[in-house]
Write a protein that holds these residues in place. Sequence first.
Motif, short mmCIF file in Angstrom:
data_model
loop_
_atom_site.label_atom_id
_atom_site.label_comp_id
_atom_site.label_asym_id
_atom_site.label_seq_id
_atom_site.Cartn_x
_atom_site.Cartn_y
_atom_site.Cartn_z
N LYS A 44 7.56 3.51 4.27
CA LYS A 44 8.66 2.72 3.68
C LYS A 44 8.13 1.46 3.00
O LYS A 44 8.62 0.36 3.23
CB LYS A 44 9.71 2.35 4.73
N GLU A 45 7.11 1.64 2.15
CA GLU A 45 6.54 0.52 1.42
C GLU A 45 5.91 1.01 0.12
O GLU A 45 5.80 2.21 -0.11
CB GLU A 45 5.52 -0.21 2.28
N PHE A 46 5.48 0.04 -0.71
CA PHE A 46 4.92 0.34 -2.02
C PHE A 46 3.44 0.05 -2.08
O PHE A 46 2.94 -0.87 -1.45
CB PHE A 46 5.61 -0.52 -3.09
N LYS A 47 2.74 0.86 -2.89
CA LYS A 47 1.33 0.61 -3.19
C LYS A 47 1.09 0.92 -4.66
O LYS A 47 1.83 1.70 -5.26
CB LYS A 47 0.41 1.41 -2.28
N PHE A 48 0.06 0.30 -5.21
CA PHE A 48 -0.30 0.58 -6.59
C PHE A 48 -0.97 1.95 -6.66
O PHE A 48 -1.73 2.32 -5.75
CB PHE A 48 -1.24 -0.49 -7.14
N PRO A 49 -0.72 2.72 -7.74
CA PRO A 49 -1.43 4.00 -7.87
C PRO A 49 -2.93 3.74 -7.94
O PRO A 49 -3.37 2.82 -8.63
CB PRO A 49 -0.92 4.55 -9.21
#
Length: 170
Positions: A44-49
Amino acid sequence: MKLLKIFDRRKTKIGAQPIIYRNAVRAIIMKGDKVLMVYTDVAKEFKFPGGGIEHDESRELALRREVVEEVGREIKSVNESLGYIDQLYNDIYDDEKYFYQRSYYYFCEIEEEYVGMKLSESERAMKYLPKWVSLDEAIRVNQYKIDNDNQFPWTERELYVLTLLRRMTP
């Protein structure tokens, strides 16, 4: 290329030996006030590709490969670098050993055509999903994870870069 930040989360620093050195690349893909991130439905979080640079692979080739794998789009252009972040953290089994990772961040533009994602088994298990999101939303989500139940070493790193981008964006 400039050093943006060092995250040293080792419990044992004196006498500890690195067991893994890993160089990685991360794509900063922006369109208007949105950034293309990889959302992990499990964490449930974001990361850069992006991800690790393979043996004998240039940073640009690794970046192109990782963006196709994680967002299903080819890179049109790799532009300037924002900089890099170093992370050091203990091995989960042995505090006398640690991981050293350097992540290079590049501004990129992508093609519109979707060519299909090629997720690894672990990325499928984490339920990676590319998502255009505002910087404020990505910061809010990742800050919540840091404040409550952060389990992954990338959360703090990605939050730092998102915050830098927020300060750079009018």
